[in-house]
Design a protein around this motif. Sequence first.
Motif, short mmCIF file in Angstrom:
data_model
loop_
_atom_site.label_atom_id
_atom_site.label_comp_id
_atom_site.label_asym_id
_atom_site.label_seq_id
_atom_site.Cartn_x
_atom_site.Cartn_y
_atom_site.Cartn_z
N UNK A 128 0.69 -1.19 -0.14
CA UNK A 128 0.11 0.01 -0.14
C UNK A 128 0.92 1.28 -0.20
N UNK A 129 1.87 1.29 0.97
CA UNK A 129 2.71 2.33 0.96
C UNK A 129 3.55 2.56 -0.43
N UNK A 130 4.30 1.54 -1.12
CA UNK A 130 4.70 1.76 -2.21
C UNK A 130 3.83 2.18 -3.40
N UNK A 131 2.50 1.59 -3.47
CA UNK A 131 1.64 2.03 -4.20
C UNK A 131 1.33 3.66 -4.35
N UNK A 132 1.07 3.95 -2.85
CA UNK A 132 0.84 5.34 -2.80
C UNK A 132 1.90 6.21 -3.36
N UNK A 133 3.24 5.64 -3.05
CA UNK A 133 4.48 6.61 -3.59
C UNK A 133 4.40 6.62 -5.20
N UNK A 134 3.91 5.50 -5.70
CA UNK A 134 4.13 5.04 -7.19
C UNK A 134 3.08 6.17 -7.77
N UNK A 135 1.74 5.92 -7.35
CA UNK A 135 0.79 7.04 -7.88
C UNK A 135 0.88 8.11 -7.86
N UNK A 146 -4.61 -0.37 -8.18
CA UNK A 146 -4.22 -1.41 -7.18
C UNK A 146 -4.35 -1.15 -5.88
N UNK A 147 -4.54 0.24 -5.75
CA UNK A 147 -4.86 0.77 -4.27
C UNK A 147 -6.19 0.29 -3.84
N UNK A 148 -7.03 0.22 -4.82
CA UNK A 148 -8.46 -0.41 -4.53
C UNK A 148 -8.72 -1.90 -4.35
N UNK A 149 -7.52 -2.70 -4.79
CA UNK A 149 -7.55 -4.09 -4.92
C UNK A 149 -7.97 -4.54 -3.46
N UNK A 150 -8.85 -5.64 -3.24
CA UNK A 150 -9.20 -6.20 -1.94
C UNK A 150 -7.95 -6.51 -1.30
N UNK A 151 -6.94 -7.13 -1.91
CA UNK A 151 -5.86 -7.37 -0.75
C UNK A 151 -5.12 -6.34 -0.22
N UNK A 152 -5.46 -4.88 -0.63
CA UNK A 152 -4.86 -3.74 -0.01
C UNK A 152 -6.22 -3.09 0.85
N UNK A 153 -7.19 -3.11 0.36
CA UNK A 153 -8.22 -2.70 1.37
C UNK A 153 -8.89 -3.56 2.46
N UNK A 154 -8.56 -4.95 2.39
CA UNK A 154 -8.99 -5.66 3.36
C UNK A 154 -8.08 -6.02 4.50
#
Length: 357
Positions: free
Chosen positions: A177-184, A330-338
């Motif tokens: 989640x943190x890497x995706x936040x920076x990447x986004x 990907x930030x909204x994917x269930x693996x991240x949100x759950x």
Amino acid sequence: MKPNPLPNARPGQPDQPARPRRRPGLTLPLPPRDPTSLAVPLPLPPPSAPASFSSSPAAPGGAQPPTASTQTLALADLERVRRIGSGSGGTVWMVRHRPTGWIYALKVIYGTHEDAVRRQICREIEILRTADNPHVVRCHGFYDRAGEIHILLEYMDGGSLDGRRIASEPVLADVARQVLAGLAYLHRRRIVHRDIKPSNLLINAARQVKIADFGVSRILAQTMDPCNSSVGTIAYMSPERINTDLNKGVYSGYSGDVWSFGLSMLEFYLGRFPFGEQLGRQGGDWASLMCAICYSNPPEAPPTASPEFRSFIACCLQKEPHRRHTSSQLLRHPFITRAQVIAPAAPAPLNNCVPLT
């Protein structure tokens, strides 16, 4: 009796008949322009551009200083404490700013670079210094001294995640989640990293994971030996970047970053390079590795993983770039949100990151 002057007559000039000054309805077409580009391109800095510039420093022990600080740091005020990384292209030092005690990472890049490359680095550093995101390593300054390029960066006391296994899915979801936040954030600013891999993902004592080494490395690669550490770089390249024939010569850096990200997350989970031990990043056959990336099926999460994680990896590691999810998706994917969000004040950041044997 003298007649009145005509309306358009000027004082001191003979009277002239009035003439229309323009034709009604006459328009001139504007030249077409890409709305995403600047109307006037910004010039490169001159060769005599200032050799150093800086923003707010990093606090002692990894804490962040007030962002309002605009103190300019002199290279002479940076005391080298110890070496924290090195390679054929340069060395990274932990340094201390003597007047304030703030701790930084100073990346010293060796080699002689042409003036055009140096000017381009200056320009790109100025762009990177404006990056302000909790999951992107801050660039605080740039110095050009005696043929060496010095880049002053935020110090991450936990080091990189390279060589670590993250077997816990909730912990891995928080890292992702943190890497995706920076990447986004970078992608929204039209910045492509091009070298996402575990060694460029850093962690600190506050359990913050941040992306490092973006922008400048891409420029320097143009002047360095392309075979230098080629296996370590190629290992995380997307198939279409290695072989442009796979996508009709079209390469998107954004989807390429997603492939590299997905491969890194799978490596954390497996505790090994996903394409196999014999094609690993060190001592492997790089030609066979490129063939495996381009022509074999993409790696998958093992059946023992949760369905959410298996789906998450599949969304990243698609051969066709257009089928990969974006970082925002990907930030909204269930693996991240759950996943349960781990508080920064929880146990030590590396407790769940087991070094590989």
